[in-house]
Design a protein around this motif. Structure first.
Motif, PDB file in Angstrom:
ATOM      1  N   ASP A 174       3.996  13.243  81.812  1.00 38.31           N
ATOM      2  CA  ASP A 174       5.031  14.141  82.254  1.00 38.31           C
ATOM      3  C   ASP A 174       4.330  15.118  83.216  1.00 38.31           C
ATOM      4  O   ASP A 174       3.138  15.809  83.128  1.00 38.31           O
ATOM      5  N   GLY A 175       5.222  16.021  83.858  1.00 36.00           N
ATOM      6  CA  GLY A 175       4.497  16.870  85.064  1.00 36.00           C
ATOM      7  C   GLY A 175       3.777  18.256  84.420  1.00 36.00           C
ATOM      8  O   GLY A 175       3.973  18.804  83.716  1.00 36.00           O
ATOM      9  N   ARG A 176       2.577  18.084  85.269  1.00 39.19           N
ATOM     10  CA  ARG A 176       1.880  19.494  85.390  1.00 39.19           C
ATOM     11  C   ARG A 176       1.517  19.486  86.863  1.00 39.19           C
ATOM     12  O   ARG A 176       2.533  19.003  87.570  1.00 39.19           O
ATOM     13  N   MET A 177       0.367  20.104  87.275  1.00 42.25           N
ATOM     14  CA  MET A 177       0.001  20.103  88.641  1.00 42.25           C
ATOM     15  C   MET A 177      -0.390  18.760  89.315  1.00 42.25           C
ATOM     16  O   MET A 177       0.008  18.201  90.196  1.00 42.25           O
ATOM     17  N   ARG A 178      -1.241  18.033  88.359  1.00 41.85           N
ATOM     18  CA  ARG A 178      -1.732  16.839  88.758  1.00 41.85           C
ATOM     19  C   ARG A 178      -1.654  15.713  87.571  1.00 41.85           C
ATOM     20  O   ARG A 178      -1.824  16.294  86.577  1.00 41.85           O
ATOM     21  N   PRO A 179      -1.620  14.389  87.731  1.00 45.31           N
ATOM     22  CA  PRO A 179      -1.586  13.394  86.794  1.00 45.31           C
ATOM     23  C   PRO A 179      -2.997  13.018  86.365  1.00 45.31           C
ATOM     24  O   PRO A 179      -3.786  13.256  86.826  1.00 45.31           O
ATOM     25  N   THR A 180      -2.706  12.030  85.247  1.00 45.67           N
ATOM     26  CA  THR A 180      -3.860  11.335  84.837  1.00 45.67           C
ATOM     27  C   THR A 180      -4.517  10.691  85.639  1.00 45.67           C
ATOM     28  O   THR A 180      -3.381   9.747  86.394  1.00 45.67           O
ATOM     29  N   GLU A 181      -5.746  10.111  86.040  1.00 51.12           N
ATOM     30  CA  GLU A 181      -6.157   9.146  86.933  1.00 51.12           C
ATOM     31  C   GLU A 181      -7.224   8.368  86.117  1.00 51.12           C
ATOM     32  O   GLU A 181      -7.747   8.944  85.329  1.00 51.12           O
ATOM     33  N   VAL A 182      -7.481   7.098  86.829  1.00 50.85           N
ATOM     34  CA  VAL A 182      -8.362   6.230  86.001  1.00 50.85           C
ATOM     35  C   VAL A 182      -9.472   5.795  87.105  1.00 50.85           C
ATOM     36  O   VAL A 182      -9.390   5.836  88.392  1.00 50.85           O
ATOM     37  N   ASP A 183     -10.452   5.329  86.350  1.00 47.35           N
ATOM     38  CA  ASP A 183     -11.666   4.644  87.467  1.00 47.35           C
ATOM     39  C   ASP A 183     -11.796   3.280  86.829  1.00 47.35           C
ATOM     40  O   ASP A 183     -12.248   3.140  85.616  1.00 47.35           O
ATOM     41  N   GLY A 184     -11.792   2.265  87.632  1.00 48.29           N
ATOM     42  CA  GLY A 184     -12.050   1.004  87.096  1.00 48.29           C
ATOM     43  C   GLY A 184     -11.720  -0.046  88.277  1.00 48.29           C
ATOM     44  O   GLY A 184     -11.415   0.157  89.575  1.00 48.29           O
ATOM     45  N   ILE A 185     -11.373  -1.372  87.976  1.00 50.22           N
ATOM     46  CA  ILE A 185     -10.807  -2.464  88.625  1.00 50.22           C
ATOM     47  C   ILE A 185      -9.333  -2.824  88.319  1.00 50.22           C
ATOM     48  O   ILE A 185      -9.063  -2.758  86.968  1.00 50.22           O
ATOM     49  N   TRP A 186      -8.417  -3.046  89.185  1.00 51.55           N
ATOM     50  CA  TRP A 186      -7.066  -3.202  88.876  1.00 51.55           C
ATOM     51  C   TRP A 186      -6.453  -4.434  89.604  1.00 51.55           C
ATOM     52  O   TRP A 186      -6.449  -4.240  90.941  1.00 51.55           O
ATOM     53  N   ILE A 187      -5.935  -5.398  89.046  1.00 45.18           N
ATOM     54  CA  ILE A 187      -5.697  -6.773  89.588  1.00 45.18           C
ATOM     55  C   ILE A 187      -3.644  -6.443  89.772  1.00 45.18           C
ATOM     56  O   ILE A 187      -3.399  -6.428  88.403  1.00 45.18           O
ATOM     57  N   ASP A 188      -3.002  -6.524  90.809  1.00 45.37           N
ATOM     58  CA  ASP A 188      -1.748  -6.352  90.652  1.00 45.37           C
ATOM     59  C   ASP A 188      -1.326  -7.813  91.221  1.00 45.37           C
ATOM     60  O   ASP A 188      -1.240  -8.008  92.414  1.00 45.37           O
ATOM     61  N   PHE A 189      -1.137  -8.701  90.488  1.00 43.66           N
ATOM     62  CA  PHE A 189      -0.793 -10.112  91.019  1.00 43.66           C
ATOM     63  C   PHE A 189       0.845 -10.576  91.015  1.00 43.66           C
ATOM     64  O   PHE A 189       1.557 -10.325  89.845  1.00 43.66           O
ATOM     65  N   ILE A 192       3.801 -15.254  91.747  1.00 48.71           N
ATOM     66  CA  ILE A 192       4.823 -16.034  90.717  1.00 48.71           C
ATOM     67  C   ILE A 192       6.095 -15.438  91.088  1.00 48.71           C
ATOM     68  O   ILE A 192       6.301 -14.097  90.667  1.00 48.71           O
ATOM     69  N   LYS A 193       7.115 -16.152  91.171  1.00 49.50           N
ATOM     70  CA  LYS A 193       8.384 -15.636  91.403  1.00 49.50           C
ATOM     71  C   LYS A 193       8.836 -14.841  90.154  1.00 49.50           C
ATOM     72  O   LYS A 193       8.902 -15.632  89.219  1.00 49.50           O
ATOM     73  N   LYS A 194       9.412 -13.684  90.421  1.00 54.90           N
ATOM     74  CA  LYS A 194       9.978 -12.913  89.484  1.00 54.90           C
ATOM     75  C   LYS A 194       9.024 -12.572  88.187  1.00 54.90           C
ATOM     76  O   LYS A 194       9.647 -12.342  87.068  1.00 54.90           O
ATOM     77  N   THR A 195       7.838 -12.560  88.343  1.00 51.10           N
ATOM     78  CA  THR A 195       6.667 -12.504  87.383  1.00 51.10           C
ATOM     79  C   THR A 195       5.657 -11.582  88.008  1.00 51.10           C
ATOM     80  O   THR A 195       5.229 -11.749  89.038  1.00 51.10           O
ATOM     81  N   LYS A 196       5.577 -10.483  87.194  1.00 51.16           N
ATOM     82  CA  LYS A 196       4.285  -9.745  87.569  1.00 51.16           C
ATOM     83  C   LYS A 196       3.114  -9.586  86.693  1.00 51.16           C
ATOM     84  O   LYS A 196       3.687  -9.484  85.488  1.00 51.16           O
ATOM     85  N   ILE A 197       1.979  -9.887  86.957  1.00 51.17           N
ATOM     86  CA  ILE A 197       0.868  -9.954  86.017  1.00 51.17           C
ATOM     87  C   ILE A 197      -0.172  -8.759  86.458  1.00 51.17           C
ATOM     88  O   ILE A 197      -0.415  -8.778  87.798  1.00 51.17           O
ATOM     89  N   ASN A 198      -0.531  -7.973  85.664  1.00 51.23           N
ATOM     90  CA  ASN A 198      -1.616  -7.005  86.097  1.00 51.23           C
ATOM     91  C   ASN A 198      -2.680  -7.382  84.878  1.00 51.23           C
ATOM     92  O   ASN A 198      -2.635  -7.631  83.589  1.00 51.23           O
ATOM     93  N   ILE A 199      -3.823  -7.152  85.458  1.00 51.19           N
ATOM     94  CA  ILE A 199      -5.098  -7.356  84.845  1.00 51.19           C
ATOM     95  C   ILE A 199      -6.032  -6.219  85.064  1.00 51.19           C
ATOM     96  O   ILE A 199      -6.278  -5.936  86.381  1.00 51.19           O
ATOM     97  N   GLY A 200      -6.829  -5.469  84.080  1.00 49.09           N
ATOM     98  CA  GLY A 200      -7.683  -4.214  84.518  1.00 49.09           C
ATOM     99  C   GLY A 200      -8.830  -4.185  83.482  1.00 49.09           C
ATOM    100  O   GLY A 200      -8.654  -4.510  82.243  1.00 49.09           O
ATOM    101  N   TYR A 201      -9.751  -3.531  83.998  1.00 46.21           N
ATOM    102  CA  TYR A 201     -10.754  -3.084  83.195  1.00 46.21           C
ATOM    103  C   TYR A 201     -11.097  -1.573  83.882  1.00 46.21           C
ATOM    104  O   TYR A 201     -11.350  -1.364  84.780  1.00 46.21           O
ATOM    105  N   LEU A 202     -10.956  -0.837  82.767  1.00 44.99           N
ATOM    106  CA  LEU A 202     -11.258   0.725  83.077  1.00 44.99           C
ATOM    107  C   LEU A 202     -12.438   1.476  82.282  1.00 44.99           C
ATOM    108  O   LEU A 202     -12.527   1.106  81.208  1.00 44.99           O
TER     109      LEU A 202
END
Length: 476
Positions: A174-189, A192-202
């Motif tokens: 929730d709000g302050r001046m800036r949000p939390t951010e991450v460093d890593g690899i993120w897959i937004d797949f 597949i119809k009506k299916t969302k798959i996320n895979i990540g290593y942070l």
């Protein structure tokens, strides 16, 4: 003092005559901090043309916050002003490069280096607009935010580097001046119809209210750490070892009106968290629908929970926790009402580093969390109105949070008594001459209903207090 308020008036007026959401986003939403334009698919013949056809976006923000504590305890206020830019190239052989940065100025605030004379405790809310690790700084606070390489494949993307994410456990917060951010690899797949798959290593996190990125173990303990289950002061800051966080999430909408979410977060050498959630919208007529939801989270320690020394570990060896919750509501085009419940069992404390994100529970309310507690019953109801043009939104929320006794340190990490909380939130997106601006006014009040044993440490910045926020954004 008069000159100070004149300065604030002039700065606010200047911003009004020269649209990010005030970062109180739902964690299921894609981050919209920059509101960058949708990029046309341009697969240029040269890297130069990819840069020339890229998109610039900018974000300026003014944030006022004030906290009024119980009589006799210290009150605080803060005025923050900041701005930044983001650049993302057009596609070049399906690749894109992005970078963003931000600066923050303290333009008139309380002295956060001074502790409350009665409790000897420090400021909690306002200092988070700036740098928690340098509370007395009033100069320019600069922050490298995003720096990534993205590959586009049909409807999917693979992003490597520093980036924004909104997930069930790691999110903008929730709000302050800036949000939390991450460093890593993120897959937004999304193939597949009506299916969302996320895979990540942070492998890195830049928590909200800090100015740099930290390794996963280092990022835990920057915020106040509370006490261990035996009542001794938590000493895990700087003492945790982890190679990173592995994440997999699956969201499916193949059944009409039903959203199903499976989420697993494996924080190597620390703990594992698994979430299952179902949200169903049952149409009542052409204008309204019934809302039903169920959610459960299970956690367990990995190895020694981060450190072989129980005083320096994050998640106690062999520890575990479980939560479950539900939602009932009614929604039309203009009105949404929900009644929400969440239970954290007495099995153990629900733990998730506050540096990483806010609670995923249906009962979450900005300016407080139920992380760090076990044996909790929470009930919250909220009614929200959105005008037909979607330029004005307001909501009123009331919640009751029944927590363990403050002296039950095994299940009450932060010494927070049971409380009632009310939130009133108003947001407006300007049109016409002032298009690009949006404003938010958030008022929070918390009423103590738990035993505090005449100890003001259980009251200060926790209950019997109000918090007011005014946020003005300009995005281009």
């Amino acid at each position: 003092m008069r000159n100070f308020f004149v300065l604030i008036y002039m700065l606010t007026a200047l911003l009004f005559v020269t649209n990010a959401i005030a970062q109180h986003q739902e964690i299921a939403e894609k981050p919209t901090v920059w509101k960058e334009k949708s990029n046309e698919k341009i697969d240029s013949t040269s890297i130069l043309n990819a840069f020339k056809n890229g998109n610039f976006s900018g974000h300026f923000r003014y944030f006022f916050m004030g906290t009024n504590n119980e009589s006799g305890l210290s009150d605080y206020f803060a005025n923050a002003l900041g701005g930044g830019v983001k650049f993302e190239t057009a596609q070049f052989h399906n690749f894109q490069f992005g970078v963003s940065g931000y600066y923050i100025y303290n333009i008139g605030s309380s002295d956060f280096s001074k502790k409350d004379p009665i409790t000897n405790l420090s400021n909690r809310y306002e200092v988070a607009l700036f740098d928690l690790q340098n509370a007395s700084s009033k100069g320019n606070l600069s922050r490298l935010e995003e720096l990534y390489l993205k590959y586009n494949y049909k409807h999917s993307t693979v992003t490597l580097g520093k980036q924004l994410l909104n997930t069930s456990f790691i999110n903008l917060q929730d709000g302050r001046m800036r949000p939390t951010e991450v460093d890593g690899i993120w897959i937004d797949f999304n193939e597949i119809k009506k299916t969302k798959i996320n895979i990540g290593y942070l492998y890195g996190i830049s928590p909200r209210s800090t100015m740099k990125y930290f390794r996963i173990g280092e990022s835990i303990g920057i915020y106040p750490a509370g006490v261990n289950p035996d009542g001794t002061k938590s000493d895990y800051a700087g003492n945790l070892d982890s190679d990173g966080v592995y994440i997999i999430g699956i969201k499916n909408e193949s059944v009409s009106n039903l959203k199903t979410l499976l989420w697993n977060q494996y924080a190597e050498n620390l703990f594992n968290s698994a979430l299952f959630q179902m949200d169903y919208n049952y149409p009542l007529n052409h204008n309204s629908k019934l809302l039903l939801g169920f959610q459960t989270v299970y956690q367990n320690a990995l190895n020694e929970g981060g450190n072989i020394d129980p005083r320096k570990t994050y998640f106690q060896k062999n520890g575990s926790s479980q939560t479950f919750g539900g939602r009932l509501g009614w929604k039309t085009k203009a009105i949404e009402w929900t009644l929400n419940y969440n239970r954290i069992t007495a099995k153990g404390r629900y733990l998730m580093p506050r540096e990483w994100g806010r609670d995923p529970f249906y009962t979450f309310m900005p300016r407080e969390r139920n992380e760090g507690f076990g044996d909790v019953d929470a009930v919250m109801t909220k009614i929200q109105y959105t005008n037909p043009k979607k330029t004005f939104k307001s909501h009123l929320a009331v919640g009751y949070f029944d927590l363990p006794d403050v002296k039950n340190v095994a299940l009450n990490k932060y010494g927070l008594p049971s409380y009632w909380q009310t939130n009133a939130d108003i947001r407006y997106e300007f049109q016409g001459l002032l298009k690009g601006f949006d404003a938010q006014l958030l008022y929070v009040h918390k009423f103590n209903v738990g035993e505090t044993y005449d100890n003001k440490n259980y009251i200060f910045n926790k209950t019997n207090m109000s918090n007011i926020n005014f946020i003005l954004n300009f995005n281009f």
